[in-house]
Write a protein that holds these residues in place. Structure first.
Motif, PDB file in Angstrom:
ATOM      1  N   TRP A  63     -21.952  17.512  33.090  1.00 55.22           N
ATOM      2  CA  TRP A  63     -21.001  18.499  33.604  1.00 55.22           C
ATOM      3  C   TRP A  63     -19.695  18.475  32.806  1.00 55.22           C
ATOM      4  N   LEU A  66     -20.251  20.119  29.398  1.00 55.26           N
ATOM      5  CA  LEU A  66     -20.263  21.576  29.565  1.00 55.26           C
ATOM      6  C   LEU A  66     -18.843  22.118  29.669  1.00 55.26           C
ATOM      7  N   GLY A  70     -18.851  23.655  26.334  1.00 56.60           N
ATOM      8  CA  GLY A  70     -19.561  24.874  26.706  1.00 56.60           C
ATOM      9  C   GLY A  70     -21.074  24.735  26.681  1.00 56.60           C
ATOM     10  N   ASP A  71     -21.714  25.861  26.995  1.00 60.31           N
ATOM     11  CA  ASP A  71     -23.173  25.902  27.009  1.00 60.31           C
ATOM     12  C   ASP A  71     -23.724  25.473  25.656  1.00 60.31           C
ATOM     13  N   ARG A  72     -24.851  24.839  25.693  1.00 62.56           N
ATOM     14  CA  ARG A  72     -25.545  24.371  24.490  1.00 62.56           C
ATOM     15  C   ARG A  72     -24.762  23.314  23.726  1.00 62.56           C
ATOM     16  N   TYR A  73     -23.919  22.578  24.431  1.00 60.95           N
ATOM     17  CA  TYR A  73     -23.158  21.520  23.751  1.00 60.95           C
ATOM     18  C   TYR A  73     -24.089  20.560  23.022  1.00 60.95           C
TER      19      TYR A  73
END
Length: 91
Positions: A63, A66, A70-73
């Motif tokens: 979490w 993210l 961000g997404d796809r870290y």
């Protein structure tokens, strides 16, 4: 899952602590900012909340990453795909 109140509160506090640590260590937040972010990410949910504790299905590392990257870290920052040994030592 049904949580005993003491177990839920203990787990909630642990996840908040870990999330705040990641936000401070890797996100550059101050101690106060990281604690505020942890409280926002992990609010207390009353025992009759229908999905109480659902946030626990992923660990605090995920979490926090993210929130930071961000997404796809995990694809953009593969070095953070797995929690660090330092993080694991805190748990």
């Amino acid at each position: 899952m049904t949580w005993a109140e003491a177990d839920y509160v203990e787990y909630l506090q642990q996840e908040r602590r870990l999330f705040a640590w990641v936000m401070q260590r890797h996100g550059g937040l101050s101690p106060d900012e990281s604690e505020a972010a942890a409280l926002e990410q992990y609010p207390y949910e009353p025992s009759d909340a229908p999905f109480r504790g659902l946030v626990f299905h992923d660990e605090a590392w995920h979490w926090a990453m993210l929130a930071i990257h961000g997404d796809r870290y995990w694809a953009d920052h593969p070095e953070f795909a797995q929690a660090s040994a330092e993080y694991r030592a805190l748990g």
